[in-house]
Design a protein around this motif. Structure first.
Motif, PDB file in Angstrom:
ATOM      1  N   ASP A 157       1.014  -4.125  -5.483  1.00  0.00           N
ATOM      2  CA  ASP A 157       2.428  -4.429  -5.687  1.00  0.00           C
ATOM      3  C   ASP A 157       2.719  -5.918  -5.514  1.00  0.00           C
ATOM      4  O   ASP A 157       3.350  -6.547  -6.375  1.00  0.00           O
ATOM      5  CB  ASP A 157       3.271  -3.607  -4.706  1.00  0.00           C
ATOM      6  CG  ASP A 157       4.761  -3.781  -4.936  1.00  0.00           C
ATOM      7  OD1 ASP A 157       5.247  -3.412  -6.008  1.00  0.00           O
ATOM      8  OD2 ASP A 157       5.449  -4.306  -4.029  1.00  0.00           O
ATOM      9  N   TRP A 169      -3.300   3.077   1.126  1.00  0.00           N
ATOM     10  CA  TRP A 169      -2.016   2.389   1.311  1.00  0.00           C
ATOM     11  C   TRP A 169      -2.171   0.884   1.175  1.00  0.00           C
ATOM     12  O   TRP A 169      -1.290   0.195   0.641  1.00  0.00           O
ATOM     13  CB  TRP A 169      -1.392   2.754   2.661  1.00  0.00           C
ATOM     14  CG  TRP A 169      -1.979   2.056   3.864  1.00  0.00           C
ATOM     15  CD1 TRP A 169      -2.985   2.482   4.657  1.00  0.00           C
ATOM     16  CD2 TRP A 169      -1.573   0.785   4.394  1.00  0.00           C
ATOM     17  NE1 TRP A 169      -3.257   1.571   5.652  1.00  0.00           N
ATOM     18  CE2 TRP A 169      -2.394   0.522   5.516  1.00  0.00           C
ATOM     19  CE3 TRP A 169      -0.606  -0.156   4.032  1.00  0.00           C
ATOM     20  CZ2 TRP A 169      -2.276  -0.639   6.286  1.00  0.00           C
ATOM     21  CZ3 TRP A 169      -0.492  -1.319   4.792  1.00  0.00           C
ATOM     22  CH2 TRP A 169      -1.310  -1.552   5.906  1.00  0.00           C
ATOM     23  N   LEU A 188       3.194  -8.655   4.380  1.00  0.00           N
ATOM     24  CA  LEU A 188       2.147  -7.658   4.192  1.00  0.00           C
ATOM     25  C   LEU A 188       0.869  -8.091   4.911  1.00  0.00           C
ATOM     26  O   LEU A 188       0.154  -7.255   5.480  1.00  0.00           O
ATOM     27  CB  LEU A 188       1.870  -7.457   2.701  1.00  0.00           C
ATOM     28  CG  LEU A 188       0.749  -6.468   2.368  1.00  0.00           C
ATOM     29  CD1 LEU A 188       1.066  -5.080   2.915  1.00  0.00           C
ATOM     30  CD2 LEU A 188       0.521  -6.411   0.855  1.00  0.00           C
ATOM     31  N   GLU A 207      -0.203  -1.376  -1.666  1.00  0.00           N
ATOM     32  CA  GLU A 207       0.661  -2.496  -1.256  1.00  0.00           C
ATOM     33  C   GLU A 207       0.159  -3.823  -1.835  1.00  0.00           C
ATOM     34  O   GLU A 207       0.960  -4.670  -2.269  1.00  0.00           O
ATOM     35  CB  GLU A 207       0.724  -2.573   0.271  1.00  0.00           C
ATOM     36  CG  GLU A 207       1.381  -1.388   0.945  1.00  0.00           C
ATOM     37  CD  GLU A 207       2.890  -1.405   0.810  1.00  0.00           C
ATOM     38  OE1 GLU A 207       3.436  -2.398   0.293  1.00  0.00           O
ATOM     39  OE2 GLU A 207       3.527  -0.424   1.219  1.00  0.00           O
TER      40      GLU A 207
END
Length: 382
Positions: A287, A280, A334, A284
């Protein structure tokens, strides 16, 4: 490509930028060394909400101010591409210093250009001598439209006076000169002002992010707007320091936030493996890194257009600011998620990046104002 251009210094976070002349790379290398020193104490200045005056002095003594002043008014004539890289380097190290320097430079360059026919040489000399400038354009009632003042100047002999307020004046407490605008006969008019006892700093500075800019609220009480320091309106051909600098500030913050979350993910061990091995986290990070690279590319395109006299560079800069502001917040958020509880601690740089990233969205033009104008343009709305 000519030998006097270098590409390798442009590679950051897996994106490539337009190259700048070798002479400008020498200046940028100097700024990188200074930025390393700035970064080491940025959190301390943020904690104290104190302007890093020494950082501003170091930039001046390194010739940075002379380099950015346009050649037409006695400076080095730094390219837009070089200027953009400079701002990003500073913002990644210390975004408050990057912001206050950008505003100082914007005011100093503007006064040298806008009063070119009268006192431009004077303001250029003061700028090169190390005097400090600040923008006092934004009004509480004008919102983002800082170039369209709502306050009227009152004629007094050959001069004018101003009573009112200007907000978010970065470096107001250390400024030798202010760039101020007001309406004269209904027309936005720009002046250089020397702060005196008629200019009062309202001590309300207690912000969430960019605390070391100390962008104060100023009150003017019949402050003289001297005719000799009156300038024309900004126009084509002027060096657009602030529009060109604002996207770079957010991109620098985003670069620093990405570097911090990468460092944490690589060093934090979860079940005998670095956090960076979790799928994950990889998804992320991929991205946000792709979005950040796109924002950098759009920004560099705008700067290249500006260097080549392409009028479309202003709409491209608007889009670059919008994307840079949004991406900076996304990367910083993030970072908090990946940092977990330790990233939420005050001693972590992750929380400061998040606070600083939010500020970019509020600077004129805000993301909401930009979205409205951009969306209307795309949809063909008059």
């Amino acid at each position: 490509m000519p030998d006097h251009y270098r590409v390798e210094a442009c590679v950051t976070n897996a994106h490539f930028c337009f190259p700048v002349p070798e002479s400008e790379q020498i200046l940028l290398d100097t700024v990188r060394k200074l930025a390393g020193e700035f970064a080491a104490v940025a959190a301390e200045y943020d904690e104290r909400a104190e302007i890093a005056v020494g950082h501003l002095d170091s930039l001046h003594h390194a010739g940075v101010n002379r380099a950015v002043l346009p050649a037409a008014v006695g400076g080095g004539g730094l390219s837009y591409l070089g200027f953009g890289q400079l701002v990003r380097i500073l913002a990644a190290a210390d975004p408050s210093t990057a912001t206050i320097w950008t505003m100082h430079t914007g005011a100093g360059v503007a006064l040298a250009e806008l009063t070119f026919q009268t006192r431009g040489a004077f303001f250029a000399e003061e700028f090169l001598a190390g005097k400090r400038f600040a923008n006092a354009l934004s009004e509480p009632a004008s919102g983002n439209r800082f170039l369209a003042p709502q306050q009227d100047a009152v004629a007094r002999g050959s001069d004018w006076t101003l009573s009112g307020a200007k907000r978010f004046v970065s470096g107001a407490e250390i400024a030798d000169y202010l760039l101020v605008n007001a309406r004269v006969d209904g027309v936005p008019t720009f002046f250089g002002v020397v702060p005196d006892e008629t200019v009062t700093v309202i001590p309300i500075w207690d912000t969430l992010g960019l605390r070391a800019t100390r962008s104060q609220l100023l009150e003017f009480h019949d402050t003289v707007l001297p005719a000799e320091f009156r300038g024309r309106a900004p126009g084509p051909g002027d060096f657009a320091v602030i529009p060109a600098g604002l996207p770079g500030i957010s991109l620098g913050i985003a670069d620093a936030a990405l570097a911090a979350l990468i460092a944490h993910a690589q060093s934090r061990i979860i079940l005998d493996r670095p956090l960076s091995h979790q799928q994950w986290v990889q998804h992320e990070v991929a991205d946000v890194q792709a979005k950040l690279a796109a924002a950098h590319a759009l920004y560099e395109q705008a700067l290249w257009q500006a260097d080549h006299g392409i009028p479309l560079f202003f709409p491209t800069l608007d889009r670059a600011k919008y994307l840079a502001n949004k991406v900076a917040v996304e990367v910083a958020q993030l970072g908090v998620r990946i940092g977990g509880a330790s990233g939420y601690l005050k001693r972590s740089p992750i929380q400061r990046h998040l606070r600083d990233a939010e500020a970019g969205q509020l600077m004129a033009y805000s993301t909401e104002v930009l979205a409205s104008s951009m969306g209307a343009e795309v949809l063909g709305v008059e």
